[in-house]
Structure formats: C-alpha cells, structure tokens
Design an enzyme around this catalytic site. Structure first.
Site, PDB file in Angstrom:
ATOM      1  N   SER A 106      11.024  10.624   5.183  1.00  6.01           N
ATOM      2  CA  SER A 106      10.141   9.457   5.137  1.00  6.01           C
ATOM      3  C   SER A 106       8.694   9.772   5.510  1.00  6.01           C
ATOM      4  CB  SER A 106      10.676   8.364   6.066  1.00  6.01           C
ATOM      5  OG  SER A 106      10.793   8.855   7.382  1.00  6.01           O
ATOM      6  N   THR A 108       8.062   5.952   9.428  1.00  8.08           N
ATOM      7  CA  THR A 108       6.672   6.394   9.540  1.00  8.08           C
ATOM      8  C   THR A 108       6.492   7.071  10.878  1.00  8.08           C
ATOM      9  OG1 THR A 108       5.821   4.574   8.210  1.00  8.08           O
ATOM     10  CG2 THR A 108       4.299   5.503   9.809  1.00  8.08           C
ATOM     11  N   THR A 119       5.893   0.785  12.513  1.00  8.23           N
ATOM     12  CA  THR A 119       6.807   1.344  11.524  1.00  8.23           C
ATOM     13  C   THR A 119       7.752   0.229  11.102  1.00  8.23           C
ATOM     14  OG1 THR A 119       8.432   3.086  11.024  1.00  8.23           O
ATOM     15  CG2 THR A 119       8.436   2.211  13.269  1.00  8.23           C
ATOM     16  N   GLY A 120       8.279   0.332   9.900  1.00 12.85           N
ATOM     17  CA  GLY A 120       9.145  -0.728   9.394  1.00 12.85           C
ATOM     18  C   GLY A 120       8.658  -1.153   8.020  1.00 12.85           C
ATOM     19  N   THR A 163       3.140   8.493   6.328  1.00 15.78           N
ATOM     20  CA  THR A 163       4.440   8.110   5.766  1.00 15.78           C
ATOM     21  C   THR A 163       4.500   8.391   4.276  1.00 15.78           C
ATOM     22  OG1 THR A 163       6.038   6.283   5.637  1.00 15.78           O
ATOM     23  CG2 THR A 163       3.757   5.743   5.159  1.00 15.78           C
ATOM     24  N   ARG A 182       2.200   1.414  -5.037  1.00 14.55           N
ATOM     25  CA  ARG A 182       2.445   0.547  -3.870  1.00 14.55           C
ATOM     26  C   ARG A 182       1.859   1.199  -2.611  1.00 14.55           C
ATOM     27  NH1 ARG A 182       5.109   1.222   1.386  1.00 14.55           N
ATOM     28  NH2 ARG A 182       5.861  -0.804   2.044  1.00 14.55           N
TER      29      ARG A 182
END
Ligand code: ASP
Length: 340
Positions: free
Chosen positions: A87, A189, A240-241, A207, A217
């Site tokens: 990631s 991330t 992060t998320g 990330t 994106r």
C-alpha cells in the site's frame, strides 16, 4: 489482492475504562492511558506497525545531524522501498488499469512550507519528489503526467511500473471485478509526524492509495490539510484510511485545530472522528484513522471501528500502540465532550 494482514491478526475485546471515551485492546499492542501518551523530543509518530522501522530510520537520521525534513524523507523512503508493502511505494496495489499511481506530500512547520505529488507513475520515492516540489518550485502539488515529467527532469530514481506479482494480482482482480469493487479494505498509508528538540514540527505522507482505484483518482494523502497537516504553533496530524472520507472534511487540519483549542492529541483525533461521524451519512462506518502530536511532546491516535495500530519512537523507546476505536455504541452521543 487479499486484505492486508494487519487487519487480520488484530484481535480485541472492548472494555470501558474511566476517563476514556472508548477502549479497544489488542494483546500485541496494548493501549496505554492517555496520561502516559507523551515523550521528549525527538519524537516520531507514524501510522501502522510498518511505521516503526521508518520512525527508527528517521530518528537515526536526526542523530546523524539530519534536519527534520531529512528525517521525514528518509523514514518514509524506507517504507516506500519495502517490496512486501502492498500500500506504499511501487509495490502497492495497482489501479483499475493495472498501473501503480503514487501519492505523497511533505510539510515543514518552519516556514509553513508544503509540497506534494499525486498519481505519480514509475518513480520509487514520491516523498522525495514531493520535497523537491516544495523546495524548488513555487507550487505545492504536481499531479499525473506533470509530476512524472518533473521527476524525470530532476533525475529521481525510477522503478518498475508493475512487477509480475502485481500484474498477476491485478488480472485476478479484473476477473473478479464485481466482487472486488465492493471491497474497500485494500489500502494503507504511512503518515509520519515528528517533533524536534528545538520545538519544530514536520510531517510526511506516502501511499499507493486505494487499490484498483480509477486512473487519476487522488486520495487524502497528498492533500495538505487532509492526509497531513503541520502547524508550528500547535503540532501535526496525519491520516490513514479511506481517503474519500478524510478529504471531504479536511481531517488532519481539523485534528490540529482541536489541539489548538487545548485538546490532548488523542482527544483531538477522537473529537475529529466524532465531528465527521456526526455529519456523514455513514456515521462511524467510515474507515478513517488519525495520528497526532503536539509541541509539548504529547501524542495520540484514534480510528473508527476497531481502531488501528500506530508507531511511536523516541530516544527512550520504539513501540507499536493500539489506538482507541470509535463506533456509535462506544463514544456516546455523537458530538459530545470526549473528555467526560
Ligand atoms: N488514505 C489513503 C487513500 O485513500 C489510503 C489509506 O491510508 O488507507 O489513498
């Protein structure tokens, strides 16, 4: 691409502890009382257990006499170089066309300077390109082909666009597209924030973004105020998320603003999630997580659901800790005072 392992091994029970809004525990990384969440500078906080070696690399850089920005860059480069990290960096999950597009940003408390790149293809260290954008252009953010041309012109290290393993996983995903599209658990991330002994604060974020995203994106991570925010009067925060759920609320900026109002960094992370959950149709079902530290060396984190693990490094220790996890059931009425 299977869900990331750190989400699989964490097991918790939810307990209530006086003075805390919510407590989620994992045997691997116990959550200390909020009063213990402070240390002396140099202090480095980052997201996830994979942030721990990155923090340690950042600390080693400071000890060698590196600057705050050198430390952030060096630490994050370590994570970007990890071929097993799906990631962050070029080993990250490709987009829906099988191409890895990377996002990163960096920010300096002194001078309130920032730089970022988004949807960068083919370069190993977006954090370094982000720093160069900050230091040698009048801009804050370069994206896509412009970012790639800038990195090429400045001689940054190139990397493979996709490895055979990534290509195989991507092909498998294409075959199972309908099912995979419903999965959101395919992203992470490294966000890193640091307090130096001179009181200056720095941060960085990197990330590969949401797995199988649409080409072009861009998530929260390279966006100043969303995936990262540094304010040299107050402190710093990172996220992060699911980026879409962070960037609609300028999440990291909000954490810093709550710290400015006097909240402990952990309370500020909790209150930010509560604010977002109050406004968002998804409530606490947002998959968002924050880390934060302030100028006093206090730090903390919080996430939705089960929370998440984050890494804390100082000269005294280097540890992975469990953050509080927030759900509608365990934070009380949304928008209430987290300190009660
Ligand atoms: N925030 C990142 C993004 O949305 C992904 C993550 O941190 O999980 O691109």
């Amino acid at each position: 691409m299977p869900p990331l392992s750190r989400r699989q091994f964490v097991t918790r029970s939810v307990t209530t502890v006086a003075g805390s809004a919510l407590i989620g525990r994992t045997s691997a990384a116990p959550m200390p009382p909020m009063a213990d969440l402070s240390d002396s500078a140099p202090l480095i906080i980052s997201t996830w257990p994979f942030g721990k070696p990155a923090n340690e690399s950042a600390l080693a850089c400071l000890k060698r006499g590196g600057s705050g920005l050198d430390a952030i860059e060096e630490g994050i480069r370590l994570t970007e170089s990890d071929p097993t990290n799906p990631s962050v960096g070029l080993a990250g999950i490709p987009n829906s066309e099988g191409v890895v597009q990377l996002d990163a940003c960096i920010m300096s408390g002194p001078g309130h300077r920032a730089g970022g790149v988004a949807a960068l293809e083919g370069f190993a260290h977006p954090i370094s390109v982000a720093r160069r954008v900050m230091e040698s252009t009048p801009h804050v953010l370069l994206v896509g082909e412009g970012a790639r041309a800038f990195a090429a012109k400045n001689g940054f290290e190139r990397g493979p666009k996709v490895s055979p393993g990534q290509k195989k996983a991507w092909k498998a995903w294409v075959q199972q597209q309908a099912e995979a599209k419903r999965k959101t658990d395919n992203h992470d991330t490294i966000a890193m924030v640091a307090l130096l002994p001179d009181g200056n604060v720095f941060g960085g974020c990197s990330t590969s973004g949401r797995g199988y995203k649409l080409p072009g994106r861009v998530g929260d991570s390279p966006i100043i105020g969303s995936g990262l925010y540094v304010d040299n009067e107050v402190g710093a925060a990172g996220a992060t998320g699911l980026g879409e759920n962070v960037m609609r609320y300028c999440g990291s900026f909000l954490v810093v603003e709550f710290m400015r109002q006097g909240l402990h960094p952990q309370e500020a992370c909790i209150e930010t999630i509560r604010r977002i959950a109050r406004l968002d149709p998804l409530g606490f079902d947002l998959a968002i997580n924050f880390i934060a530290l302030d100028k006093k060396g206090r730090y903390g984190a919080a996430g939705t659901g089960q929370g998440f693990e984050y890494s804390v490094t100082s000269e005294r220790s280097s540890r992975v800790l469990q953050s509080p996890g927030l759900t509608a059931k365990n934070v009380g009425p949304v928008g209430g005072n987290v300190t009660k």
